[in-house]
Design a protein around this motif. Structure first.
Motif, PDB file in Angstrom:
ATOM      1  N   ARG A  40      -2.112  36.455  14.233  1.00  0.00           N
ATOM      2  CA  ARG A  40      -2.617  36.006  15.842  1.00  0.00           C
ATOM      3  C   ARG A  40      -1.535  37.108  16.479  1.00  0.00           C
ATOM      4  O   ARG A  40      -1.615  38.316  17.753  1.00  0.00           O
ATOM      5  CB  ARG A  40      -2.365  35.617  17.149  1.00  0.00           C
ATOM      6  CG  ARG A  40      -3.743  34.182  16.494  1.00  0.00           C
ATOM      7  CD  ARG A  40      -4.004  33.570  17.114  1.00  0.00           C
ATOM      8  NE  ARG A  40      -2.756  31.843  16.910  1.00  0.00           N
ATOM      9  CZ  ARG A  40      -2.977  31.204  15.976  1.00  0.00           C
ATOM     10  NH1 ARG A  40      -3.762  30.531  15.541  1.00  0.00           N
ATOM     11  NH2 ARG A  40      -1.950  30.031  15.482  1.00  0.00           N
ATOM     12  N   SER A  88      -0.187  42.298  20.768  1.00  0.00           N
ATOM     13  CA  SER A  88      -0.745  41.194  20.911  1.00  0.00           C
ATOM     14  C   SER A  88       0.611  40.912  21.201  1.00  0.00           C
ATOM     15  O   SER A  88       0.719  39.337  21.406  1.00  0.00           O
ATOM     16  CB  SER A  88      -1.384  40.828  19.367  1.00  0.00           C
ATOM     17  OG  SER A  88      -0.136  40.916  18.456  1.00  0.00           O
ATOM     18  N   ASP A 135       0.781  40.168  24.415  1.00  0.00           N
ATOM     19  CA  ASP A 135       0.418  38.578  24.663  1.00  0.00           C
ATOM     20  C   ASP A 135       0.056  37.480  25.155  1.00  0.00           C
ATOM     21  O   ASP A 135      -0.159  36.581  25.556  1.00  0.00           O
ATOM     22  CB  ASP A 135      -1.621  39.079  24.365  1.00  0.00           C
ATOM     23  CG  ASP A 135      -2.051  39.807  25.130  1.00  0.00           C
ATOM     24  OD1 ASP A 135      -1.908  40.677  26.377  1.00  0.00           O
ATOM     25  OD2 ASP A 135      -2.857  39.954  23.920  1.00  0.00           O
ATOM     26  N   PHE A 136       1.270  37.622  23.468  1.00  0.00           N
ATOM     27  CA  PHE A 136       1.315  35.744  23.236  1.00  0.00           C
ATOM     28  C   PHE A 136       2.634  35.640  24.660  1.00  0.00           C
ATOM     29  O   PHE A 136       2.118  34.460  25.075  1.00  0.00           O
ATOM     30  CB  PHE A 136       2.106  36.469  21.987  1.00  0.00           C
ATOM     31  CG  PHE A 136       2.953  34.984  21.926  1.00  0.00           C
ATOM     32  CD1 PHE A 136       1.884  34.109  20.948  1.00  0.00           C
ATOM     33  CD2 PHE A 136       4.435  34.752  21.525  1.00  0.00           C
ATOM     34  CE1 PHE A 136       3.011  32.907  20.052  1.00  0.00           C
ATOM     35  CE2 PHE A 136       4.780  33.459  21.335  1.00  0.00           C
ATOM     36  CZ  PHE A 136       4.309  32.858  20.448  1.00  0.00           C
ATOM     37  N   ARG A 171       2.678  36.527  27.234  1.00  0.00           N
ATOM     38  CA  ARG A 171       2.501  36.595  28.717  1.00  0.00           C
ATOM     39  C   ARG A 171       1.351  34.400  29.119  1.00  0.00           C
ATOM     40  O   ARG A 171       2.379  34.024  29.499  1.00  0.00           O
ATOM     41  CB  ARG A 171       1.465  37.516  29.028  1.00  0.00           C
ATOM     42  CG  ARG A 171       0.602  37.180  30.265  1.00  0.00           C
ATOM     43  CD  ARG A 171      -0.179  38.442  30.369  1.00  0.00           C
ATOM     44  NE  ARG A 171       0.711  39.526  30.723  1.00  0.00           N
ATOM     45  CZ  ARG A 171       0.976  40.742  29.906  1.00  0.00           C
ATOM     46  NH1 ARG A 171       0.000  40.768  29.070  1.00  0.00           N
ATOM     47  NH2 ARG A 171       1.280  41.584  30.692  1.00  0.00           N
ATOM     48  N   GLY A 172       1.342  34.631  27.776  1.00  0.00           N
ATOM     49  CA  GLY A 172       0.633  33.108  27.691  1.00  0.00           C
ATOM     50  C   GLY A 172       1.701  32.327  27.689  1.00  0.00           C
ATOM     51  O   GLY A 172       1.100  30.576  28.723  1.00  0.00           O
ATOM     52  N   ARG A 173       3.014  32.473  26.766  1.00  0.00           N
ATOM     53  CA  ARG A 173       4.068  31.275  27.112  1.00  0.00           C
ATOM     54  C   ARG A 173       4.374  31.367  27.908  1.00  0.00           C
ATOM     55  O   ARG A 173       5.561  29.808  28.991  1.00  0.00           O
ATOM     56  CB  ARG A 173       5.031  31.931  26.264  1.00  0.00           C
ATOM     57  CG  ARG A 173       4.996  31.151  25.070  1.00  0.00           C
ATOM     58  CD  ARG A 173       5.981  31.477  23.886  1.00  0.00           C
ATOM     59  NE  ARG A 173       7.456  30.848  23.938  1.00  0.00           N
ATOM     60  CZ  ARG A 173       8.125  29.340  23.793  1.00  0.00           C
ATOM     61  NH1 ARG A 173       6.476  28.922  23.028  1.00  0.00           N
ATOM     62  NH2 ARG A 173       9.109  28.709  24.386  1.00  0.00           N
ATOM     63  N   HIS A 230       3.586  31.953  30.996  1.00  0.00           N
ATOM     64  CA  HIS A 230       2.799  30.775  32.132  1.00  0.00           C
ATOM     65  C   HIS A 230       2.282  29.413  31.660  1.00  0.00           C
ATOM     66  O   HIS A 230       2.268  29.193  33.021  1.00  0.00           O
ATOM     67  CB  HIS A 230       0.954  32.169  32.379  1.00  0.00           C
ATOM     68  CG  HIS A 230       1.785  33.028  33.464  1.00  0.00           C
ATOM     69  ND1 HIS A 230       1.703  33.031  34.716  1.00  0.00           N
ATOM     70  CD2 HIS A 230       0.902  34.188  32.556  1.00  0.00           C
ATOM     71  CE1 HIS A 230       1.985  34.385  34.580  1.00  0.00           C
ATOM     72  NE2 HIS A 230       1.280  34.713  33.865  1.00  0.00           N
ATOM     73  N   THR A 231       3.039  29.529  30.564  1.00  0.00           N
ATOM     74  CA  THR A 231       2.609  27.486  30.609  1.00  0.00           C
ATOM     75  C   THR A 231       4.328  26.753  30.034  1.00  0.00           C
ATOM     76  O   THR A 231       4.664  26.603  31.039  1.00  0.00           O
ATOM     77  CB  THR A 231       1.907  27.860  28.681  1.00  0.00           C
ATOM     78  OG1 THR A 231       1.865  28.396  27.181  1.00  0.00           O
ATOM     79  CG2 THR A 231       0.244  28.363  29.273  1.00  0.00           C
ATOM     80  N   GLU A 267       5.730  39.878  36.036  1.00  0.00           N
ATOM     81  CA  GLU A 267       5.235  37.423  36.359  1.00  0.00           C
ATOM     82  C   GLU A 267       6.197  37.383  36.116  1.00  0.00           C
ATOM     83  O   GLU A 267       5.764  35.737  36.535  1.00  0.00           O
ATOM     84  CB  GLU A 267       4.241  37.842  35.101  1.00  0.00           C
ATOM     85  CG  GLU A 267       3.495  38.736  35.134  1.00  0.00           C
ATOM     86  CD  GLU A 267       1.658  39.261  34.105  1.00  0.00           C
ATOM     87  OE1 GLU A 267       1.676  37.674  33.406  1.00  0.00           O
ATOM     88  OE2 GLU A 267       2.129  39.880  33.373  1.00  0.00           O
ATOM     89  N   SER A 291      -0.893  24.144  29.935  1.00  0.00           N
ATOM     90  CA  SER A 291      -0.907  24.029  28.389  1.00  0.00           C
ATOM     91  C   SER A 291      -1.175  24.738  27.189  1.00  0.00           C
ATOM     92  O   SER A 291      -1.608  25.887  28.040  1.00  0.00           O
ATOM     93  CB  SER A 291      -0.914  22.232  27.740  1.00  0.00           C
ATOM     94  OG  SER A 291      -2.556  22.200  28.277  1.00  0.00           O
ATOM     95  N   ALA A 292      -0.422  25.184  26.175  1.00  0.00           N
ATOM     96  CA  ALA A 292      -0.657  26.107  25.488  1.00  0.00           C
ATOM     97  C   ALA A 292      -1.705  25.629  24.399  1.00  0.00           C
ATOM     98  O   ALA A 292      -0.355  25.307  22.921  1.00  0.00           O
ATOM     99  CB  ALA A 292       0.142  27.071  25.049  1.00  0.00           C
ATOM    100  N   PRO A 293      -2.455  25.294  23.894  1.00  0.00           N
ATOM    101  CA  PRO A 293      -3.040  24.602  22.798  1.00  0.00           C
ATOM    102  C   PRO A 293      -3.124  25.084  21.432  1.00  0.00           C
ATOM    103  O   PRO A 293      -2.232  24.513  20.289  1.00  0.00           O
ATOM    104  CB  PRO A 293      -5.181  24.718  22.243  1.00  0.00           C
ATOM    105  CG  PRO A 293      -5.293  24.881  24.064  1.00  0.00           C
ATOM    106  CD  PRO A 293      -3.626  25.543  24.471  1.00  0.00           C
ATOM    107  N   LEU A 294      -2.741  26.382  21.292  1.00  0.00           N
ATOM    108  CA  LEU A 294      -2.606  27.274  20.525  1.00  0.00           C
ATOM    109  C   LEU A 294      -0.906  26.906  19.761  1.00  0.00           C
ATOM    110  O   LEU A 294      -0.664  26.955  18.476  1.00  0.00           O
ATOM    111  CB  LEU A 294      -2.696  28.784  19.794  1.00  0.00           C
ATOM    112  CG  LEU A 294      -4.486  29.170  19.691  1.00  0.00           C
ATOM    113  CD1 LEU A 294      -4.463  30.690  20.021  1.00  0.00           C
ATOM    114  CD2 LEU A 294      -5.225  28.598  18.296  1.00  0.00           C
ATOM    115  N   LEU A 295      -0.273  27.156  21.339  1.00  0.00           N
ATOM    116  CA  LEU A 295       1.369  26.779  20.580  1.00  0.00           C
ATOM    117  C   LEU A 295       1.747  25.935  20.422  1.00  0.00           C
ATOM    118  O   LEU A 295       2.456  25.180  19.150  1.00  0.00           O
ATOM    119  CB  LEU A 295       1.985  26.895  22.017  1.00  0.00           C
ATOM    120  CG  LEU A 295       2.271  28.000  22.453  1.00  0.00           C
ATOM    121  CD1 LEU A 295       2.983  28.492  23.593  1.00  0.00           C
ATOM    122  CD2 LEU A 295       3.071  29.119  21.307  1.00  0.00           C
TER     123      LEU A 295
END
Lengths: 252, 224
Positions: free
Chosen positions: B33, B39, B42-43, B45-47, B49-50, B176, B203-207
């Motif tokens: 991923r 990527s 993106d990773f 950024r997701g971390r 915000h969660t 951000e 929350s972040a399901p994939l984490l």
């Protein structure tokens, strides 16, 4: 002309009927939320949530409340998926679920999927209070868009308290306008279906379930309390359901 | 307060053990991923915000004097993965040692007695920031930045990514990061009046799934 959304509440109250079964002294829904008692098995009462109108649409506010008393066993399902749609009314729609399972009660909350349609904007909250000696199985599934469609905005918060202590509090936000990275490799990574299964059993306090990964995209996790969570991501609703069914069956 | 104390605390060389953790990046690299700078961004950024938002709010609330035990329990409820709970407590214990040695304080001593096995790292971070004379905003920035910096430097090692590219990813996330730190402090202030349920729960399901898969590996470069 101001367009306002629909407000609707459904209520279920389940009680031990004193004869080894479960009575439903309150079973009321209005407008889009209709409830039907269906044939149960043994001591369990079974209820179907029937969507009598489409929705929730933009601006709608739906609420479902269920209370299960000591000795009562209730299983709730839904007749079809819930579809979040855009509406004429401005702003987000809300769907609030409040579940209360008293000591000695048991609730299986297994509705069909929630599908977030392009252009919709829905905030879902599910708050569950479970007594120290109560049992719970709860499933939530979110599907981002109908087949091949971009999703709407969907935010879903799920919190579970056991004997007054919060054991799970999580919020997932996805779709246009959600904080960045929601579809990236840390959060959903392109998967279009995501689900949670919460299992609360008093015996988990002494013997917690072991953490394990079931295939790609499914994890069983003991929570900090007598409860376990299964989190799953999948390409579509069908694969997600299969994964959660297998995980549920593994609890025995 | 001394602003320079923030530089000491946020420095990647502050001896609190963070370098041994990848923030889920090792699992994401293995799963294919994260494959490069795009990527990774993106990773991160997701971390941010969660996990970053939640950690920032918890750390800021600890600075504002919210009960550490309540914050720790609320963090447990927001961390369903047992592998991540273990990692966060281990990091909390290591930060506690470094923090007490650097900025001795009765409050940190009390926290260490209350949590012999370690409290969640953001709770400790907040109280260490407080001991260093820093404010809620500083702690929120520190937690939010740590939520992405560890992953970026881990990916440099895991993928032999150009360190300039990894640093560029972090630099471009700065606006951000500002917003996440603001939201975290706002939430922390709400917690003072309304209790820990006002903490964000992003929350972040994939984490979570990735952390459990990672914990089961026989050989790994990073602890989480």
């Amino acid at each position: 002309m101001t367009v306002t959304g629909v407000r609707a509440t459904a209520r279920i109250l389940a009680r031990d009927d004193g004869r080894g079964g479960t009575a439903l002294p309150v079973l009321e829904g209005d407008g889009p939320l209709a409830l039907r008692r269906t044939r149960g098995s043994g001591a369990e009462a079974r209820v179907m949530l029937v969507g009598a109108m489409s929705g929730p649409l933009g601006g709608d506010h739906f609420a479902v409340e269920a209370e299960v008393g000591d000795g009562a066993r209730l299983s709730v399902g839904s007749a079809a998926a819930t579809i979040a749609l855009p509406g004429q009314a401005k702003g987000e729609s809300r769907y609030d679920v409040r579940l209360n399972v008293a000591d000695g009660g048991e609730l299986c909350w297994l509705p069909e999927q929630l599908i977030s349609v392009h252009g919709s904007d829905l905030y879902v909250t599910t708050r569950v209070e479970v007594g120290a000696d109560a049992r719970l199985v709860l499933r939530e599934e979110q599907v981002l868009g109908r087949a091949g469609e971009e999703p709407g905005r969907l935010t879903s918060r799920l919190s579970v308290r056991v004997a007054g202590r919060m054991v799970l509090d999580q919020e997932l936000a996805c779709g246009p306008g959600a904080p960045g990275g929601w579809d990236g490799p840390a959060v959903l990574g392109g998967y279009r279906a995501v689900g949670q299964l919460v299992v609360v059993r008093p015996e988990f306090g002494e013997r917690p379930v072991g953490a394990r990964v079931l295939g790609d995209g499914v994890a069983v996790m003991p929570l900090a309390g007598p409860a376990a969570l299964v989190t799953a991501v999948a390409a579509d609703a069908l694969r997600l359901r299969r994964a959660l069914d297998e995980a549920l069956a593994a609890f025995g | 307060m001394s602003r320079a104390a923030l530089l000491v605390l946020a420095d990647g060389r502050f001896p609190a053990g963070g370098h041994a953790h990848s923030g889920g990046a090792e699992a994401a690299v293995k799963a294919g991923r994260i494959t490069g700078a795009g990527s990774l961004a993106d990773f991160c950024r997701g971390r941010l915000h969660t996990a970053g938002l939640v950690s920032g709010a918890v750390a800021a609330a600890a600075v504002l004097g919210v009960d550490p035990l309540e914050l720790d329990r609320a963090t447990d409820a927001r961390t369903p993965s047992p592998a991540l709970r273990v990692a966060a407590r281990k990091l909390g214990r290591q930060l506690m040692r470094a923090g007490r040695a650097t900025w001795p304080s009765a409050e940190l001593d009390a926290l260490a007695r209350q949590f012999p096995k370690g409290a969640h790292q953001p709770v400790v971070l907040g109280l260490v920031a407080r001991a260093a004379g820093l404010g809620a905003e500083d702690a929120a920035y520190c937690a939010a930045y740590e939520s992405v910096s560890g992953a970026a430097s881990a990916v440099v090692r895991l993928l032999s990514l150009d360190p300039f590219d990894a640093t560029g990813v972090l630099a471009r996330l700065a606006p951000e990061l500002d917003r996440v730190a603001d939201r975290a402090v706002e939430a922390a202030r709400a917690v003072v009046g309304d209790g820990v349920n006002a903490l964000p729960a992003a929350s972040a399901p994939l984490l979570e799934i990735g952390a459990e898969a990672h914990a089961a590996w026989a050989v790994r470069l990073f602890a989480s």
